[in-house]
Design an enzyme around this catalytic site. Structure first.
Site, PDB file in Angstrom:
ATOM      1  N   ASP A  67     -86.897 -19.545  34.275  1.00  0.00           N
ATOM      2  CA  ASP A  67     -87.350 -19.513  35.659  1.00  0.00           C
ATOM      3  C   ASP A  67     -88.685 -18.778  35.769  1.00  0.00           C
ATOM      4  OD1 ASP A  67     -86.600 -19.835  38.579  1.00  0.00           O
ATOM      5  OD2 ASP A  67     -86.836 -17.658  38.492  1.00  0.00           O
ATOM      6  N   GLU A  94     -90.473 -23.102  33.678  1.00  0.00           N
ATOM      7  CA  GLU A  94     -90.863 -23.544  35.013  1.00  0.00           C
ATOM      8  C   GLU A  94     -92.300 -23.085  35.258  1.00  0.00           C
ATOM      9  OE1 GLU A  94     -89.366 -23.211  39.643  1.00  0.00           O
ATOM     10  OE2 GLU A  94     -89.331 -21.427  38.367  1.00  0.00           O
TER      11      GLU A  94
END
Length: 615
Positions: A329, A358
């Site tokens: 993330d 990400e």
């Protein structure tokens, strides 16, 4: 007799003293390690009230390479070298003024066979992204848990709805039938935020599965059940921040364990400052050191203790749960050098592993900067060692292209233009391609549950280069209006709760429309499993004409022709244009299983994809 009595009294007093002192030791992390690891020097963190008052040594002939005490006396970090040390029990000795006070056992476990050789997910896989709280409730007994504030409340779109690991395991047969080969679940580690904790990106204990999802053993069992089906498990890992309720945030090992201004300042979210040669120092600091939100303190990877803690924690979960990959993330919000060191350490441990970051940017050059061995990153002497990044520019395009007419830069031309820039990526085959995820607008909401748009979109991500990712529920036409809040795009899967009026996990429980969505998805994904040309073959694309996009995937004699007719009317193609790649007059439509004759022309129905296996 009196001497014997005195001996036992002293022994009892000693036991009480040792027990009381041992009780000071509240946490040991990592809780254990393994013999034979590439990362053989392990830093063990001991936590307890005034634990730093003790000196620490190891009873066995094991090299202690360092002992670090921070300004908080409740922590000691002890580094030991385990190279060539056999599996077994190590004894850490805690002393005061040279006298032994207590001993803490620490286990070095045997590694599973071939653990270092684990194969990560690849372009031969199809990843299914799900939010466990919204997928299926397999164990109602853990819906609310004592000691965790956020309780079950299905009436709230941001509340906990009760989905869990057991619910995922219960429906693995459904996923296998659908044709997916890997699961990416949003985080499952404990999140003790008082609200919105189902999101689980504000973690409060990173060595513990949230009890409302299950246990560490349940998570390990999920991986085992997937592997029985030749499927894979990808963990959603967060390096950039923890939750404000994390036990270490509440008792910081050091002031600079997190980034402080002092205290909280919001990130400016301007990831471009990571490589902008003209950036201001303050803009850069607010991007990298600013907190993602107030409830997510920003971890300081420039602190060696923090960075090593994160490296060990990630490796621990991979080894313990037998993971097949990670999704990281907010990858590009981390300290650049720190996250590169973290990534390299994991890839050094597992050379065939895969990690996707990400990197939510809207420019191919900026995204490519973050992929391993990027020539763009090399301009600044930077290498992330990150194998995969998410193709957000393709995602941006699919949000619009299927509702647009043809033009120089509109409609299906957006797909072509996206792949033109693949020269920027070191490895385009290892990009994650997707129509939507848990943070974006639902594809079927954008296109108003238009089956034709879904067929075009799914065909594109399933047959172009990269690793396709499907978001849960897309395969039955699920939609949700993000403007009404994130809960709208994270609704419960129908049939995941015992009292649900409908069960879309079952063929008999699907509506007519859900069945058409599901059957198309199942057909494409299961065919894809055996298509080597689509997995690793060369991509040759032709400039779209009349809003029709044609491309080929080729690997030796295995060749696939894909046609996406994005028009509201049927189109007839002159096949002479594709003669360099079309050296046969016969093919099989993999959707209908019908033979297709490829002579001079090919007529394609309006808003229809064709996947043709060339004979």
């Amino acid at each position: 007799m009196r001497s014997t009595l005195r001996y036992f009294m002293l022994l009892a007093i000693s036991c009480v003293f040792n027990y009381g002192t041992y009780a000071q030791l509240e946490k040991v992390e990592p809780p254990f390690w393994w013999a034979g690891m590439e990362k053989s020097e392990i830093q063990v963190m001991f936590y307890g009230t005034n634990i730093a008052d003790f000196s620490v040594s190891v009873q066995e002939e094991i090299l202690v390479t360092g002992v670090v005490k921070t300004e908080n006396p409740n922590y000691i970090f002890v580094s030991i070298e385990t190279q060539n040390v056999a599996a077994g029990t190590i004894h850490f000795q805690f002393k005061k003024k040279g006298k032994l006070q207590f001993t803490r056992e620490y286990e070095l476990k045997e590694r599973a066979e071939n653990s270092a050789d684990r194969k990560g997910y690849t372009s031969s896989d199809v990843i299914y992204l799900l939010m466990p709280d919204r997928f299926a409730n397999g164990d109602p007994n853990n819906d609310s848990v004592k000691g965790l504030e956020d309780k079950l409340d299905r009436s709230k779109s941001g509340g906990r709805h009760g989905g869990d690991i057991t619910g995922i395991i219960d429906h693995l047969d459904y996923l296998e039938e659908l044709g997916v080969t890997a699961i990416w679940s949003t985080p499952l580690l404990e999140d003790n935020d008082p609200a919105y904790s189902y999101h689980t990106y504000a973690q409060s204990d990173v060595y513990k599965i949230d009890p409302r999802y299950g246990s560490n053993v349940d998570y390990k069992n999920l991986a085992s059940e997937l592997h029985k089906r030749d499927m894979k498990l990808i963990m959603d890992y967060v390096t950039n921040h923890w939750g404000a309720q994390h036990w270490m945030i509440k008792d910081l090992p050091s002031y600079n364990w997190i980034n402080q201004f002092p205290g909280y300042e919001q990130s400016n979210y301007r990831m471009e400052t990571q490589f902008d040669p003209h950036k201001s120092d303050s803009d850069f600091k607010y991007c990298v050191d600013g907190w993602f939100v107030k409830t997510m303190p920003d971890l300081n990877q420039k602190n060696p203790l923090v960075l090593n803690y994160l490296i060990q924690n990630a490796i621990w979960w991979i080894e313990y749960a037998d993971l097949d990959g990670l999704r990281v993330d907010t990858y590009s919000y981390n300290d650049k050098e720190g996250i590169a060191t973290w990534t390299k350490a994991i890839m050094d441990e597992y050379s065939d592993f895969n990690i996707v970051g990400e990197v939510w940017l809207h420019n191919q050059a900026q995204i490519a900067y973050w992929q391993k061995d990027s020539k763009i990153g090399a301009i600044q002497n930077y290498n992330t060692y990150l194998p995969s990044v998410m193709d957000f520019t393709l995602h941006n395009a699919v949000e619009h292209m299927f509702a647009e007419g043809g033009g120089w830069g509109s409609g299906i031309m957006k797909a072509y233009d996206n792949f033109v820039n693949d020269f920027l990526y070191p490895n385009p085959d290892n990009l994650l391609v997707f129509l939507e995820n848990h943070d974006t607008r639902r594809f079927n909401d954008i296109y108003d549950k238009n089956l034709s748009a879904y067929k075009l979109g799914l065909t594109l991500i399933a047959t172009t280069r990269g690793i396709p990712q499907l978001y849960y529920g897309s395969e039955i036409g699920m939609r949700g209006d993000k403007s009404k809040g994130d809960g709208a795009i994270r609704q419960e899967f129908p049939g995941g709760w015992e009292a649900d009026a409908q069960n879309a996990f079952s063929a008999s429980g699907r509506t007519v429309q859900q069945k058409v969505f599901f059957d198309f998805t199942k057909k494409v994904l299961n065919w894809r499993k055996s298509s080597k040309a689509v997995h690793t073959g060369e991509l040759t694309q032709y400039i779209p004409e009349n809003n029709v996009y044609v491309y080929f995937r080729s690997l030796g004699a295995d060749k696939v022709m894909v046609v996406l007719n994005n028009n509201e009317a049927d189109q007839t193609l002159d096949l002479a244009r594709f003669a360099a790649d079309l050296k046969t007059t016969n093919g099989t439509d993999i959707i209908t299983s019908q033979n297709i004759t490829l002579n001079k022309t090919l007529t394609v129905a309006a808003k229809t994809p064709l996947i043709i296996q060339l004979n």
